[in-house]
Design an enzyme around this catalytic site. Structure first.
Site, PDB file in Angstrom:
ATOM      1  CG  ASP A  16     -10.205  -0.010  -3.617  1.00 40.96           C
ATOM      2  OD1 ASP A  16     -10.780   0.332  -4.665  1.00 40.96           O
ATOM      3  OD2 ASP A  16      -9.081  -0.543  -3.586  1.00 40.96           O
ATOM      4  NE  ARG A  97      -1.799  -4.849   5.515  1.00 41.51           N
ATOM      5  CZ  ARG A  97      -1.831  -3.624   5.007  1.00 41.51           C
ATOM      6  NH1 ARG A  97      -1.975  -2.576   5.805  1.00 41.51           N
ATOM      7  NH2 ARG A  97      -1.705  -3.428   3.723  1.00 41.51           N
ATOM      8  CB  SER A 177      -1.696  -2.168  -5.256  1.00 41.72           C
ATOM      9  OG  SER A 177      -1.888  -2.464  -3.890  1.00 41.72           O
TER      10      SER A 177
HETATM   11  N1  ARG Z   1       3.812  -8.241  -0.853  1.00 40.32           N
HETATM   12  C1  ARG Z   1       3.997  -7.454   0.316  1.00 40.32           C
HETATM   13  C2  ARG Z   1       3.562  -8.197   1.549  1.00 40.32           C
HETATM   14  O1  ARG Z   1       2.861  -9.148   1.424  1.00 40.32           O
HETATM   15  C3  ARG Z   1       3.382  -6.097   0.210  1.00 40.32           C
HETATM   16  C4  ARG Z   1       1.891  -6.013   0.292  1.00 40.32           C
HETATM   17  C5  ARG Z   1       1.460  -4.625   0.029  1.00 40.32           C
HETATM   18  N2  ARG Z   1       0.064  -4.467   0.131  1.00 40.32           N
HETATM   19  C6  ARG Z   1      -0.660  -3.735  -0.703  1.00 40.32           C
HETATM   20  N3  ARG Z   1      -1.928  -3.666  -0.494  1.00 40.32           N
HETATM   21  N4  ARG Z   1      -0.125  -3.112  -1.713  1.00 40.32           N
HETATM   22  O2  ARG Z   1       3.908  -7.867   2.634  1.00 40.32           O
END
Ligand code: ARG
Length: 412
Positions: A16, A97, A177
């Site tokens: 991506d 993040r 993912s």
């Molecule tokens: N649902 C989880 C969160 O919001 C995991 C997110 C994982 N991200 C991803 N791009 N697969 O923290």
């Protein structure tokens, strides 16, 4: 550079974001600076990722080994807060993040960019975390997602990669993912979108199957002010502590989670996680707090911990609310020092011993043996007064025929 006309892209090295480099350039006319961090996700070396970024057309590539920073400044606060969203998810992606964003903003300043791009879709939490973090650090920077905002869909990506001869054959596309770092691993989408589908064996990589564990593993962890500093008597940094516990708790299949989770954007989603080190460390830390925190302080902290987890999940890492909760949590850790002994086996980490110079556990108060210093007579008066409101209220209930019913039974 005086004129800011570049885009900084959060670059993972995957399909991506590799396609996003020339795509962003074409659609916005701006040069792209690729930023990649090592937060303990394993996989490719940063140098390999850097090469690919440049080969895909990035004008600069900024790479950082952020593992120690992530462990010390992001995972340790999560540990002190016993952070578990919805009681089970140790905030793996949610805490990475803000750190990644800090470096994105730093790169934007360094390389003269007015925009930051990320590869998130428009349906998840991560887009919100990136963009709210950007606003909190530098509100003049704009955010864009090629997938969400510029129609970079799967079929477009593949056609685009061919057409531009991008060097991305090596970037394997997983059926899921996945986001992973040293604090844990998140797996979602694909086959898992049917909530009745059980996880297949191939989804896990940090943990072995807890149904077939090796012999049990006993560990001691020493904490100082809420931070693990020694494992089995050997000094460790926060990063080493997490890595070692990932290995050992992972071998026992500890820290697997499977749930339907409430996202910030309102969607319920099926999530799998594995966070062996995080779960084992939080288990140990919590038990040490059981020893070292005063009762009311501890009750309040449990509420604060829960709110901290929700706020950090909800993209509020840099918010005034979290900053204030951090001050409370930090203060509570003053006496959270000592040793925890834990047995890890077959998916569970169970504390079997605790020892601390700053513990509030008082043998002489607790013991039923001789040497008891607790005045048991004092309990009579305590109960009399503590129970007084209940006694008065019960008398009123009886007067109005609403007393607690006790079945009338004659014993033969
Ligand atoms: N649902 C989880 C969160 O919001 C995991 C997110 C994982 N991200 C991803 N791009 N697969 O923290």
């Amino acid at each position: 550079m005086s004129e800011k006309n570049r885009i900084v892209l959060a670059y993972s090295g995957g399909l991506d974001t590799s396609v996003a480099i020339p795509y962003l350039k074409e659609r916005t006319g701006k040069d792209v600076v690729a930023v990649s961090l090592d937060v303990g996700q394993g996989g490719e070396r940063l140098q390999t990722i850097k090469k690919r970024a440049l080969a895909c057309g990035a004008v600069e590539s900024y790479i950082v080994d952020a593992r120690d920073e992530f462990a010390s400044e992001y995972c340790m606060p999560a540990l002190k807060a016993n952070a578990m969203y919805e009681g089970v998810y140790p905030l793996v992606s949610a805490i990475s993040r803000p750190l990644i964003t800090k470096h994105l903003v730093r790169a934007a300043h360094q390389f003269g960019a007015d925009t930051i791009a990320h590869g998130c879709t428009g349906k998840g939490n991560d887009q919100v975390r990136f963009e709210v973090s950007i606003m909190s650090i530098d509100p003049t920077i704009k955010a864009i997602s090629p997938i969400r905002d510029l129609g970079l869909m799967r079929d477009v990506e593949i056609a685009y990669a061919k057409e531009h001869d991008l060097p991305i054959e090596q970037t394997e596309k997983s059926p899921y993912s996945i986001d992973q770092n040293v604090w844990g691993r998140a797996i979602e989408t694909g086959y898992l979108e049917d909530p009745w589908n059980g996880p297949t064996k191939d989804v896990y990589s940090y943990t072995d199957d807890p149904a077939f564990p090796p012999v049990e593993d006993e560990v001691t962890i020493d904490f100082e002010k809420g931070i693990p500093v020694r494992i089995d008597g050997k000094e460790v940094t926060p990063l080493q502590a997490i890595e070692e516990m990932n290995q050992r708790a992972g071998a026992q299949g500890i820290g697997r989670v499977d749930l339907i989770e409430d996202r910030l954007v309102g969607i319920k989603s099926r999530e799998l996680y594995e966070a062996p080190g995080a779960v084992a460390l939080i288990t140990a830390h919590q038990e040490l707090e059981n020893c070292c925190l005063e009762r009311e302080q501890h009750r309040i902290k449990r509420d604060i911990d829960k709110r901290w987890g929700e706020l950090v999940y909800d993209a509020q890492w840099f918010s005034p609310a979290v900053r204030s909760l951090n001050a409370f949590i930090e203060e509570t850790q003053e006496y959270v020092s000592g040793r925890i002994r834990m047995v890890m086996h077959g998916g569970r980490a169970v504390v079997t011993g605790r020892r601390s110079d700053t513990s509030l556990y008082d043998y002489r108060l607790a013991t039923y043996e001789s040497g008891d210093s607790f005045d048991q007579d004092a309990s009579n008066g305590f109960i009399e007064i503590y129970g007084l409101p209940d006694r008065v209220a019960a008398a009123r209930d009886v007067r109005f025929g609403r007393g607690v019913e006790v079945p009338d039974q004659t014993v033969e």
